[in-house]
Motif scaffolding. Structure first.
Motif, PDB file in Angstrom:
ATOM      1  N   ALA A 264      77.147  66.399  16.950  1.00 59.64           N
ATOM      2  CA  ALA A 264      78.257  66.629  17.308  1.00 59.64           C
ATOM      3  C   ALA A 264      77.940  65.635  18.729  1.00 59.64           C
ATOM      4  N   LEU A 265      79.125  63.886  19.021  1.00 61.45           N
ATOM      5  CA  LEU A 265      78.938  63.753  19.853  1.00 61.45           C
ATOM      6  C   LEU A 265      80.710  63.947  20.935  1.00 61.45           C
ATOM      7  N   GLY A 266      79.484  63.557  22.344  1.00 60.54           N
ATOM      8  CA  GLY A 266      80.515  64.071  23.308  1.00 60.54           C
ATOM      9  C   GLY A 266      80.062  63.570  24.635  1.00 60.54           C
ATOM     10  N   ARG A 267      80.615  63.523  25.745  1.00 59.02           N
ATOM     11  CA  ARG A 267      80.162  63.305  27.229  1.00 59.02           C
ATOM     12  C   ARG A 267      79.607  64.416  27.664  1.00 59.02           C
ATOM     13  N   GLY A 268      80.453  66.173  26.922  1.00 61.86           N
ATOM     14  CA  GLY A 268      79.403  67.314  27.415  1.00 61.86           C
ATOM     15  C   GLY A 268      77.967  67.236  27.478  1.00 61.86           C
ATOM     16  N   ASP A 269      77.002  68.285  28.262  1.00 64.56           N
ATOM     17  CA  ASP A 269      76.158  68.423  28.633  1.00 64.56           C
ATOM     18  C   ASP A 269      75.741  69.208  26.841  1.00 64.56           C
ATOM     19  N   ASP A 270      76.000  69.687  26.599  1.00 64.47           N
ATOM     20  CA  ASP A 270      76.239  70.540  25.413  1.00 64.47           C
ATOM     21  C   ASP A 270      76.933  69.451  23.889  1.00 64.47           C
ATOM     22  N   ALA A 271      76.538  68.468  23.903  1.00 63.37           N
ATOM     23  CA  ALA A 271      76.696  67.560  22.650  1.00 63.37           C
ATOM     24  C   ALA A 271      75.559  67.796  22.567  1.00 63.37           C
ATOM     25  N   ASP A 272      75.489  66.999  20.857  1.00 70.19           N
ATOM     26  CA  ASP A 272      74.178  66.817  20.193  1.00 70.19           C
ATOM     27  C   ASP A 272      73.555  65.439  20.951  1.00 70.19           C
ATOM     28  N   VAL A 273      74.363  64.026  21.471  1.00 74.00           N
ATOM     29  CA  VAL A 273      74.179  62.757  21.665  1.00 74.00           C
ATOM     30  C   VAL A 273      75.003  63.036  22.629  1.00 74.00           C
ATOM     31  N   ARG A 274      74.759  62.710  23.757  1.00 66.77           N
ATOM     32  CA  ARG A 274      75.917  62.568  24.872  1.00 66.77           C
ATOM     33  C   ARG A 274      76.268  61.195  24.801  1.00 66.77           C
ATOM     34  N   PHE A 275      77.377  60.719  25.107  1.00 65.62           N
ATOM     35  CA  PHE A 275      78.676  59.015  24.666  1.00 65.62           C
ATOM     36  C   PHE A 275      79.721  59.201  24.591  1.00 65.62           C
ATOM     37  N   ASP A 276      80.151  57.919  25.852  1.00 67.55           N
ATOM     38  CA  ASP A 276      81.299  57.957  26.332  1.00 67.55           C
ATOM     39  C   ASP A 276      82.212  57.132  25.679  1.00 67.55           C
ATOM     40  N   LEU A 277      82.989  57.173  24.896  1.00 68.58           N
ATOM     41  CA  LEU A 277      83.610  56.482  24.304  1.00 68.58           C
ATOM     42  C   LEU A 277      84.648  55.786  24.855  1.00 68.58           C
ATOM     43  N   ALA A 278      85.599  55.926  26.280  1.00 68.64           N
ATOM     44  CA  ALA A 278      85.605  55.024  26.787  1.00 68.64           C
ATOM     45  C   ALA A 278      84.977  53.853  27.840  1.00 68.64           C
ATOM     46  N   THR A 279      84.078  54.150  28.011  1.00 70.72           N
ATOM     47  CA  THR A 279      83.248  53.087  28.990  1.00 70.72           C
ATOM     48  C   THR A 279      81.831  52.559  28.020  1.00 70.72           C
ATOM     49  N   GLY A 280      81.622  53.236  27.166  1.00 70.77           N
ATOM     50  CA  GLY A 280      80.339  52.796  26.081  1.00 70.77           C
ATOM     51  C   GLY A 280      80.085  52.393  25.056  1.00 70.77           C
ATOM     52  N   SER A 281      79.283  50.630  24.944  1.00 71.97           N
ATOM     53  CA  SER A 281      79.372  49.637  23.899  1.00 71.97           C
ATOM     54  C   SER A 281      79.173  49.683  22.402  1.00 71.97           C
ATOM     55  N   PRO A 282      80.517  49.222  21.839  1.00 76.10           N
ATOM     56  CA  PRO A 282      80.598  49.431  20.580  1.00 76.10           C
ATOM     57  C   PRO A 282      79.045  49.483  20.130  1.00 76.10           C
ATOM     58  N   GLY A 283      78.225  48.399  20.290  1.00 80.98           N
ATOM     59  CA  GLY A 283      76.655  47.504  20.300  1.00 80.98           C
ATOM     60  C   GLY A 283      76.265  49.503  19.682  1.00 80.98           C
ATOM     61  N   ALA A 284      75.991  49.663  21.314  1.00 79.18           N
ATOM     62  CA  ALA A 284      75.517  51.272  21.281  1.00 79.18           C
ATOM     63  C   ALA A 284      75.448  51.905  20.315  1.00 79.18           C
ATOM     64  N   LEU A 285      77.141  52.155  19.656  1.00 80.34           N
ATOM     65  CA  LEU A 285      77.182  53.538  18.642  1.00 80.34           C
ATOM     66  C   LEU A 285      76.589  52.828  17.351  1.00 80.34           C
ATOM     67  N   THR A 286      76.774  52.130  17.725  1.00 82.34           N
ATOM     68  CA  THR A 286      76.418  50.981  15.822  1.00 82.34           C
ATOM     69  C   THR A 286      75.182  52.069  15.645  1.00 82.34           C
ATOM     70  N   ARG A 287      74.145  50.982  16.913  1.00 86.03           N
ATOM     71  CA  ARG A 287      72.687  52.058  16.294  1.00 86.03           C
ATOM     72  C   ARG A 287      72.305  53.591  16.765  1.00 86.03           C
ATOM     73  N   PHE A 288      73.327  54.107  17.139  1.00 82.81           N
ATOM     74  CA  PHE A 288      73.261  55.255  16.832  1.00 82.81           C
ATOM     75  C   PHE A 288      73.712  55.893  15.435  1.00 82.81           C
ATOM     76  N   LEU A 289      74.869  55.030  14.941  1.00 82.35           N
ATOM     77  CA  LEU A 289      75.176  55.360  13.844  1.00 82.35           C
ATOM     78  C   LEU A 289      74.366  54.743  12.821  1.00 82.35           C
ATOM     79  N   ASP A 290      73.858  54.066  12.676  1.00 79.06           N
ATOM     80  CA  ASP A 290      72.729  53.336  11.689  1.00 79.06           C
ATOM     81  C   ASP A 290      71.293  54.244  11.827  1.00 79.06           C
TER      82      ASP A 290
END
Length: 319
Positions: free
Chosen positions: A30-56
């Motif tokens: 689970a990826l999300g903005r809340g503390d209980d997500a496995d990974v914290r990430f805000d899609l509205a402010t996070g960069s595609p590059g950071a999300l790409t590194r996580f996907l990889d």
């Protein structure tokens, strides 16, 4: 199969998570903005590059996006519903994971439709408000991304977890207050619209089916039957055991339609709830759900009365 679920703590996302976790073949992150997500990430402010590194690093086979906003101004809706999806699409294009994308769209993308008609996926979208526009823009980004992707265009969700501020949630809350205070009459507005209600657990089943399928493009998820909100209110009164009268305020100022149920003698006071249906879709929406049946092998299982009973159970327990 490893599935990355974005927005697992939202109204739809919680039920999607439960459904996916019930499949022993699925490994869920689970990826999300809340503390209980496995990974914290805000899609509205996070960069595609950071999300790409996580996907990889995680290398999911499927990405399900249930995140988004249903309220707020146009800028906020675009940021959470459109920019966020642009980030997901760009990250998936850059990543080497080759994941399939299941995007949750909504019927507000279609806008108003002709009363009596069923809206199919090839209908020309004409959203009637900023929310529908922001979701339609997201759908177009997904469809034009070149990814292995499907958009589930969800009609009007119902069932457990229904937000108290939604039309059905407001009906249940008004009825709870009337019963608590002994009101023998409820005056309700906005009941003339007809919507295609679909239980949130059936939506979760559709997401699960879409994750396993090869279907692409847009697929409607609804019951295939429009229900007038005043009829839903009558069913809610029945499951709640509310014996008072429901008076409808739709119409010219001062006009009250005949009551729904059994009127009591003049009450001392009455509840008043007046509001428009907020999705910008006019007086009628009904889904053509043949594509979901043919391409996903999916059909709704939970009827509206069961959905309303679950909404009432939660409202009745609210203090």
């Amino acid at each position: 199969m490893r599935v990355l679920l974005i927005g697992a703590n939202g109204y739809l996302g919680r039920f999607v998570a439960d459904r996916l976790l019930a499949d022993p073949a699925v490994q869920l992150t689970a990826l999300g903005r809340g503390d209980d997500a496995d990974v914290r990430f805000d899609l509205a402010t996070g960069s595609p590059g950071a999300l790409t590194r996580f996907l990889d690093a995680v290398h999911p086979g499927v990405v399900v996006n249930c995140a988004g906003a249903t309220r707020g101004g146009a800028r906020e809706l675009i940021r959470h519903n459109t920019v966020a999806v642009a980030t997901v699409c760009e990250a998936l294009r850059r990543s080497g994971c080759g994941a399939r994308l299941v995007q949750i769209g909504c019927a507000a993308e279609y806008g108003p439709s002709q009363p009596g008609s069923s809206t199919a996926e090839d209908a020309v979208p004409r959203p009637g408000g900023p929310y529908g526009v922001s979701k339609l823009a997201a759908t177009e980004l997904v469809l034009g991304s070149g990814l292995d992707a499907v958009v589930l265009r969800v009609f009007s969700p119902a069932g457990p977890g229904t937000p108290a501020g939604s039309p059905l949630g407001r009906l249940a809350e008004a009825m709870r207050r009337a019963m608590q205070s002994g009101d023998g009459e409820l005056k309700l507005g906005g009941l003339g619209v007809q919507r295609d209600f679909i239980d949130v657990r059936d939506i979760a089943r559709a997401v699960h089916a879409a994750s396993l399928s090869a279907a692409q493009g847009v697929i409607n998820i609804g019951s295939g039957r429009a229900v007038r909100l005043r009829d839903a209110a009558a069913v809610l009164a029945r499951v709640a055991g509310y014996g008072g009268a429901l008076h409808e305020l739709d119409g010219p100022p001062g006009h009250i339609r005949p009551s729904i149920g059994h009127p009591r003698p003049e009450p001392d006071h009455a509840g008043l709830v007046a509001y428009p249906y907020p999705d910008g879709c006019g007086s009628w929406q009904q889904a053509d759900v043949r594509t979901a049946r043919d391409r996903l092998g999916w059909r709704p299982r939970i009827n509206l009365e069961e959905s309303l009973a679950d909404i009432w159970m939660e409202a009745a327990c609210r203090i």
